[in-house]
Design a protein around this motif. Sequence first.
Motif, PDB file in Angstrom:
ATOM      1  N   LYS A 257      51.916  71.630  88.831  1.00 53.05           N
ATOM      2  CA  LYS A 257      51.595  71.966  87.438  1.00 53.05           C
ATOM      3  C   LYS A 257      51.550  73.479  87.242  1.00 53.05           C
ATOM      4  O   LYS A 257      52.059  74.009  86.257  1.00 53.05           O
ATOM      5  N   VAL A 258      50.941  74.176  88.197  1.00 57.87           N
ATOM      6  CA  VAL A 258      50.865  75.632  88.105  1.00 57.87           C
ATOM      7  C   VAL A 258      52.257  76.239  88.210  1.00 57.87           C
ATOM      8  O   VAL A 258      52.612  77.146  87.452  1.00 57.87           O
TER       9      VAL A 258
ATOM     10  N   ASP B  57      55.072  74.876  87.402  1.00 54.66           N
ATOM     11  CA  ASP B  57      55.786  74.584  86.166  1.00 54.66           C
ATOM     12  C   ASP B  57      55.366  75.543  85.057  1.00 54.66           C
ATOM     13  O   ASP B  57      56.204  76.055  84.319  1.00 54.66           O
ATOM     14  N   ALA B  58      54.084  75.798  84.952  1.00 55.63           N
ATOM     15  CA  ALA B  58      53.598  76.729  83.925  1.00 55.63           C
ATOM     16  C   ALA B  58      54.150  78.129  84.150  1.00 55.63           C
ATOM     17  O   ALA B  58      54.564  78.809  83.204  1.00 55.63           O
ATOM     18  N   LEU B  59      54.176  78.572  85.405  1.00 52.15           N
ATOM     19  CA  LEU B  59      54.736  79.891  85.709  1.00 52.15           C
ATOM     20  C   LEU B  59      56.226  79.948  85.400  1.00 52.15           C
ATOM     21  O   LEU B  59      56.721  80.939  84.856  1.00 52.15           O
TER      22      LEU B  59
ATOM     23  N   GLN C 286      57.878  78.177  83.187  1.00 55.71           N
ATOM     24  CA  GLN C 286      58.043  78.189  81.726  1.00 55.71           C
ATOM     25  C   GLN C 286      57.760  79.582  81.172  1.00 55.71           C
ATOM     26  O   GLN C 286      58.467  80.062  80.281  1.00 55.71           O
ATOM     27  N   SER C 287      56.742  80.234  81.688  1.00 52.12           N
ATOM     28  CA  SER C 287      56.402  81.580  81.239  1.00 52.12           C
ATOM     29  C   SER C 287      57.529  82.557  81.552  1.00 52.12           C
ATOM     30  O   SER C 287      57.912  83.376  80.708  1.00 52.12           O
TER      31      SER C 287
END
Length: 54
Positions: free
Chosen positions: A18-19, A21-23, A25-26
Amino acid sequence: MMDPVTLMLLGTVLAVLKVADALAQSLLLRARAELARAQAAARGQDNKPAGGAQ
């Protein structure tokens, strides 16, 4: 049934994914914004579309 260590590892892997994926996307959003700025700057220099089109 899985032992507690396996369950803990699976939970940790999901959290890491999850982390990550968030990175990702950013970084993708930042790269798109930078590309848009570069294209706008290229167009603004000589009023020609970026990429050499005339």
